[in-house]
Design a protein around this motif. Structure first.
Motif, PDB file in Angstrom:
ATOM      1  N   ARG A   2       7.633  10.287   5.432  1.00 11.92           N
ATOM      2  CA  ARG A   2       7.537   8.885   5.856  1.00 11.92           C
ATOM      3  C   ARG A   2       8.105   8.778   7.265  1.00 11.92           C
ATOM      4  O   ARG A   2       9.274   9.087   7.482  1.00 11.92           O
ATOM      5  N   ARG A  44      -2.763   7.738  14.494  1.00 12.59           N
ATOM      6  CA  ARG A  44      -2.801   6.393  13.892  1.00 12.59           C
ATOM      7  C   ARG A  44      -1.467   5.677  14.076  1.00 12.59           C
ATOM      8  O   ARG A  44      -1.431   4.475  14.329  1.00 12.59           O
ATOM      9  N   ASN A  81      -7.959   3.568  -0.487  1.00 14.58           N
ATOM     10  CA  ASN A  81      -9.337   3.110  -0.248  1.00 14.58           C
ATOM     11  C   ASN A  81     -10.151   3.294  -1.524  1.00 14.58           C
ATOM     12  O   ASN A  81      -9.784   4.083  -2.394  1.00 14.58           O
ATOM     13  N   GLY A 115      -8.574   4.904   6.247  1.00 13.09           N
ATOM     14  CA  GLY A 115      -7.736   5.907   5.586  1.00 13.09           C
ATOM     15  C   GLY A 115      -8.108   7.317   6.017  1.00 13.09           C
ATOM     16  O   GLY A 115      -9.290   7.631   6.223  1.00 13.09           O
ATOM     17  N   ILE A 116      -7.113   8.160   6.117  1.00 19.67           N
ATOM     18  CA  ILE A 116      -7.346   9.545   6.529  1.00 19.67           C
ATOM     19  C   ILE A 116      -7.926  10.339   5.357  1.00 19.67           C
ATOM     20  O   ILE A 116      -8.807  11.186   5.539  1.00 19.67           O
ATOM     21  N   THR A 117      -7.509  10.014   4.146  1.00 18.79           N
ATOM     22  CA  THR A 117      -8.112  10.652   2.961  1.00 18.79           C
ATOM     23  C   THR A 117      -9.549  10.151   2.795  1.00 18.79           C
ATOM     24  O   THR A 117     -10.439  10.914   2.399  1.00 18.79           O
ATOM     25  N   TYR A 129       6.363  14.630   0.822  1.00 18.35           N
ATOM     26  CA  TYR A 129       5.836  13.363   1.304  1.00 18.35           C
ATOM     27  C   TYR A 129       6.686  13.012   2.517  1.00 18.35           C
ATOM     28  O   TYR A 129       7.915  13.073   2.454  1.00 18.35           O
ATOM     29  N   GLU A 173     -10.237  -2.908  -0.529  1.00 15.19           N
ATOM     30  CA  GLU A 173      -9.525  -1.665  -0.853  1.00 15.19           C
ATOM     31  C   GLU A 173      -8.497  -1.970  -1.929  1.00 15.19           C
ATOM     32  O   GLU A 173      -8.435  -3.092  -2.429  1.00 15.19           O
ATOM     33  N   ASN A 230      -0.071  -6.571   0.197  1.00 15.46           N
ATOM     34  CA  ASN A 230      -0.375  -5.520  -0.779  1.00 15.46           C
ATOM     35  C   ASN A 230       0.609  -5.540  -1.951  1.00 15.46           C
ATOM     36  O   ASN A 230       0.229  -5.260  -3.088  1.00 15.46           O
ATOM     37  N   LEU A 283      -8.206  -0.334   5.531  1.00 12.36           N
ATOM     38  CA  LEU A 283      -7.597   0.635   6.447  1.00 12.36           C
ATOM     39  C   LEU A 283      -8.554   1.822   6.619  1.00 12.36           C
ATOM     40  O   LEU A 283      -9.201   2.239   5.656  1.00 12.36           O
ATOM     41  N   GLY A 332      -2.743   0.639  -1.706  1.00 15.83           N
ATOM     42  CA  GLY A 332      -2.361   1.747  -0.835  1.00 15.83           C
ATOM     43  C   GLY A 332      -3.414   2.835  -0.859  1.00 15.83           C
ATOM     44  O   GLY A 332      -3.138   4.003  -0.573  1.00 15.83           O
ATOM     45  N   LYS A 361      -0.714  -0.154  10.468  1.00 15.61           N
ATOM     46  CA  LYS A 361       0.144   0.147   9.309  1.00 15.61           C
ATOM     47  C   LYS A 361       1.527  -0.395   9.658  1.00 15.61           C
ATOM     48  O   LYS A 361       2.398   0.324  10.129  1.00 15.61           O
ATOM     49  N   TYR A 393       4.189  -5.269   4.249  1.00 19.29           N
ATOM     50  CA  TYR A 393       3.200  -4.937   3.214  1.00 19.29           C
ATOM     51  C   TYR A 393       3.146  -5.984   2.113  1.00 19.29           C
ATOM     52  O   TYR A 393       2.692  -5.721   1.001  1.00 19.29           O
ATOM     53  N   THR A 422      -3.181   9.056   0.776  1.00 18.01           N
ATOM     54  CA  THR A 422      -2.301  10.200   0.997  1.00 18.01           C
ATOM     55  C   THR A 422      -1.437  10.487  -0.231  1.00 18.01           C
ATOM     56  O   THR A 422      -1.263  11.644  -0.612  1.00 18.01           O
ATOM     57  N   ALA A 423      -0.905   9.445  -0.843  1.00 23.20           N
ATOM     58  CA  ALA A 423      -0.030   9.653  -2.005  1.00 23.20           C
ATOM     59  C   ALA A 423      -0.851  10.039  -3.237  1.00 23.20           C
ATOM     60  O   ALA A 423      -0.541  11.012  -3.918  1.00 23.20           O
TER      61      ALA A 423
HETATM   62  N1  PXG Z   1      -5.187   1.418   2.374  1.00 24.65           N
HETATM   63  C1  PXG Z   1      -3.940   0.988   2.619  1.00 24.65           C
HETATM   64  C2  PXG Z   1      -3.662  -0.452   2.711  1.00 24.65           C
HETATM   65  C3  PXG Z   1      -2.913   1.937   2.773  1.00 24.65           C
HETATM   66  O1  PXG Z   1      -1.673   1.528   3.047  1.00 24.65           O
HETATM   67  C4  PXG Z   1      -4.533   3.699   2.402  1.00 24.65           C
HETATM   68  C5  PXG Z   1      -5.509   2.719   2.278  1.00 24.65           C
HETATM   69  C6  PXG Z   1      -4.936   5.141   2.340  1.00 24.65           C
HETATM   70  O2  PXG Z   1      -4.883   5.728   3.633  1.00 24.65           O
HETATM   71  P1  PXG Z   1      -4.571   7.281   3.867  1.00 24.65           P
HETATM   72  O3  PXG Z   1      -4.621   7.444   5.317  1.00 24.65           O
HETATM   73  O4  PXG Z   1      -3.226   7.548   3.276  1.00 24.65           O
HETATM   74  O5  PXG Z   1      -5.650   8.035   3.181  1.00 24.65           O
HETATM   75  C7  PXG Z   1      -3.199   3.323   2.644  1.00 24.65           C
HETATM   76  C8  PXG Z   1      -2.149   4.366   2.739  1.00 24.65           C
HETATM   77  C9  PXG Z   1       2.386   5.248  -0.802  1.00 24.65           C
HETATM   78  C10 PXG Z   1       1.882   4.426   0.281  1.00 24.65           C
HETATM   79  O6  PXG Z   1       3.528   5.732  -0.670  1.00 24.65           O
HETATM   80  C11 PXG Z   1       0.682   4.681   0.911  1.00 24.65           C
HETATM   81  C12 PXG Z   1       0.255   3.844   1.927  1.00 24.65           C
HETATM   82  C13 PXG Z   1       1.031   2.798   2.252  1.00 24.65           C
HETATM   83  C14 PXG Z   1       2.188   2.544   1.611  1.00 24.65           C
HETATM   84  C15 PXG Z   1       2.651   3.366   0.637  1.00 24.65           C
HETATM   85  O7  PXG Z   1       1.684   5.362  -1.805  1.00 24.65           O
HETATM   86  N2  PXG Z   1      -0.871   3.947   2.665  1.00 24.65           N
END
Ligand code: PXG
Length: 290
Positions: A88, A50, A187, A208-210, A86, A182, A156, A206, A185, A149, A153, A246-247
């Motif tokens: 980044r 990604r 889904n 999202g992988i989760t 975590y 969504e 958001n 997005l 951060g 990504k 941001y 993910t977080a």
């Molecule tokens: N939607 C958005 C807009 C995102 O940025 C997700 C869904 C979930 O996707 P994943 O692939 O993580 O399942 C994201 C994920 C954080 C943080 O630290 C997480 C994201 C972006 C910025 C900060 O919590 N992204």
């Protein structure tokens, strides 16, 4: 704490980039947020793919191979002796001048931060989140693909500020047609009867992988996974609602706009899904030794 910066591991206080870096001046860059669980990096290939797709979409050539990036991530985790982390990964356009022209930026900046993760407080996983619908709509997919990504941001962040102003943990973002997209951060999913439903990514969410992991686990829970347009009406009538990211991993939602969802407690399907998700994070991933 060691930070990977342009091919070297440096101390946190020495991990500095130029004020002329276009990542800072224009948000011109891409990033990923990844997790490792007990020395297993979860869905690393998916996150790297990604990252490179986000970069490709903004015509940014990452100055290392995918394998090189994976090695750099593992090296950083080892240097910081982190079992659970975590991660980044950030790639910016690099240092340029005071103009948009990306041709002035000769060398992309690459850095990797690995740190302890700060999750939502434990009681929110037990009791569920309260979220609110916010006025800020999701970026128009026709203007900027939500699949990128990028380092911008603001869309958001404005939504998050609105949620915080209403004393809520998260913001539910709608798209330009009033459809559920969504959160800031994460889904969004709902359970209705034997269906597990999430909006299609085409409406501005997005991939999202989760999110994909939750869809993959649906059959274990005897739920039918569906990608379907959903409205606030659908969420208010859902049996269960939860968020994935993910977080946050998988976290139940028990109220939206101060309206109770289901019976006001985290639902059975959500709790089972959380269990199955933890099983996957314990067994799958790219292993490293400390
Ligand atoms: N939607 C958005 C807009 C995102 O940025 C997700 C869904 C979930 O996707 P994943 O692939 O993580 O399942 C994201 C994920 C954080 C943080 O630290 C997480 C994201 C972006 C910025 C900060 O919590 N992204």
């Amino acid at each position: 704490m060691k930070i990977y910066l342009n091919g070297k591991l440096v101390e946190k206080q020495d991990a500095k980039i130029s004020v002329f870096d276009h990542g800072l001046l224009y948000g011109d860059g891409v990033f990923e947020g990844i997790r490792s669980y007990n020395c297993l990096v979860f869905k690393l290939k998916e996150h790297i793919d990604r990252l490179y797709s986000s970069a490709q979409a903004i015509v940014l050539k990452i100055p290392m191979s995918k394998d090189g990036m994976i090695k750099a991530i593992v090296t950083t985790l080892k240097a910081n002796k982190l079992r659970d982390a975590y991660i980044r990964v950030v790639v910016t356009r690099g240092e340029g001048d005071l103009g948009l022209d990306p041709r002035k930026c000769k060398n992309p900046t690459v850095f990797i931060i690995t740190d302890k993760i700060v999750l939502y407080p434990e009681e929110l996983y037990r009791n569920g989140l309260s979220i609110v619908t916010v006025p800020t709509q999701r970026n128009l997919p026709e203007a900027l693909s939500p699949q990128i990504k990028s380092l911008n941001y603001l869309n958001n962040i404005l939504a998050k500020i609105e949620a915080i102003n209403f004393n809520a943990e998260e913001a539910l973002m709608l798209n330009q047609n009033g459809l559920v997209a969504e959160c800031t951060g994460d889904n969004v999913f709902m359970v209705k009867g034997d269906c597990l439903i999430t909006p299609p990514t085409s409406i501005g969410a997005l991939a999202g992988i989760t999110r994909q992991t939750a869809l993959d686990l649906s059959s274990k829970l005897k739920l039918k996974a569906q990608e379907k347009l959903i409205t606030r009406y659908d969420l208010f009538n859902a049996d269960e609602v939860f968020l994935t990211g993910t977080a946050a991993e998988i976290i139940p939602v028990v109220s939206i706009d101060r309206r109770v969802i289901g019976n006001g407690k985290p639902g059975k399907a959500t709790l089972n899904l959380i269990k199955e998700f933890h099983k996957v994070t314990k067994t799958e991933g790219v292993r490293y030794a400390l």
